[in-house]
Design an enzyme around this catalytic site. Sequence first.
Site, PDB file in Angstrom:
ATOM      1  N   HIS A   1     -53.156 -18.328  60.884  1.00  0.00           N
ATOM      2  CA  HIS A   1     -53.471 -17.279  59.918  1.00  0.00           C
ATOM      3  C   HIS A   1     -54.605 -17.681  58.975  1.00  0.00           C
ATOM      4  CE1 HIS A   1     -50.632 -19.495  57.173  1.00  0.00           C
ATOM      5  NE2 HIS A   1     -51.480 -19.066  56.271  1.00  0.00           N
TER       6      HIS A   1
ATOM      7  N   ASP B   1     -48.333 -20.183  64.763  1.00  0.00           N
ATOM      8  CA  ASP B   1     -49.134 -20.286  63.538  1.00  0.00           C
ATOM      9  C   ASP B   1     -49.905 -21.592  63.512  1.00  0.00           C
ATOM     10  OD1 ASP B   1     -50.227 -19.308  61.226  1.00  0.00           O
ATOM     11  OD2 ASP B   1     -48.667 -20.097  59.925  1.00  0.00           O
TER      12      ASP B   1
ATOM     13  N   SER C   1     -51.829 -23.781  53.092  1.00  0.00           N
ATOM     14  CA  SER C   1     -51.599 -23.504  54.501  1.00  0.00           C
ATOM     15  C   SER C   1     -52.558 -24.298  55.384  1.00  0.00           C
ATOM     16  CB  SER C   1     -51.773 -22.013  54.784  1.00  0.00           C
ATOM     17  OG  SER C   1     -50.747 -21.265  54.186  1.00  0.00           O
TER      18      SER C   1
END
Length: 350
Positions: free
Chosen positions: A92, A124, A202
């Site tokens: 993402h 992911d 992230s």
Amino acid sequence: MLSSYIFPVYVFGKLIPYPDNYFGQDVKQVIQVEPQQTEFLVSAVAKKAMPSVVGITTQTVRQDFFFGEVRNSGVGTGVIVDSRGYILTNAHVVDNGSAAAVQVLFHDGSTKEAKVLWNDPALDLAVIKVDGVQVTPADLGDSENIEVGEVAIAIGNPLGLQFERTVTSGIISGLGRRIDISRSEAIEDLIQTDASINPGNSGGPLLNSKGEVIGINTAKIQSGEGLGFAIPINIAKPIVDQFIEKGEFSKVYMGIKGVDVEVFERSMGTELSVDQGVYVVEITKESPASRGGLKSGDVIVGMQGKEITTMSQLVRQMYQYRPGEQVEVKIVRDGENKTLNLTLEQVPKN
């Protein structure tokens, strides 16, 4: 009656010692604890891992009905996994491969444009690459050997590059966690930590006390405090190894459309003979599944001796194999257990 009260209360332990085994057998649990100075440990781990952590900025383009082409920017973190410039991050972070431009900020302050080589929203995870730079790869640990209570250290760019390479520490709070991202999709087998993880973290590394990467930070439950999650590094290792060995990743496929048993039962209003597994909805023609004897209506419950409970787990399991490898698949067909042998193939380019 009087003496039975006086002796235990006033005599035993004061005038004469208690008789042996008066309180029953003395059993003690001994736990060996090795003291660690956490503040120095975190500093040492950060010093070792910091050159391998990069900042990632992206530009995405969207078509809007009223405003036409709209550009948005994003920020995340990555970790260098090979000296030739391979970087591991979240899917993402690079907009699931749709980012128009990806820039990488290195430890020395330099920036370089990167190319997205591979990504998978179900995991992911993504691999990007930069050319023509000297980089320091991180050491990858073994996420199978971590335990709840161990020290966990996260490095990332919370809230943007103005807070680049922020270090936070905590412990491993839980293992095997699951986060639902939609009605039919979930990320499973996550590492839970109380090390502070915020937007921008992230794709950054979660490290153990040796400075080894044991996970890739992926999400934070916004409604809770001290709840951070990371993808175990062992899920990414086979993918990283293929890039290091061959410079590319060859994904294998089985050739099915499947859904979790629970989701199938709920949507169809029926009950199957098994409580969990992957219900095979459709078989692709001339695929490993069709050649191996798999049929629509079968329920996949195991692969290579490992229990399969969900479609996302099956997808993750497939990343461990390469084209030409044969796998043993356990299924339930019409209430009977069967075993099939499938030879996996590379996903067709079309």
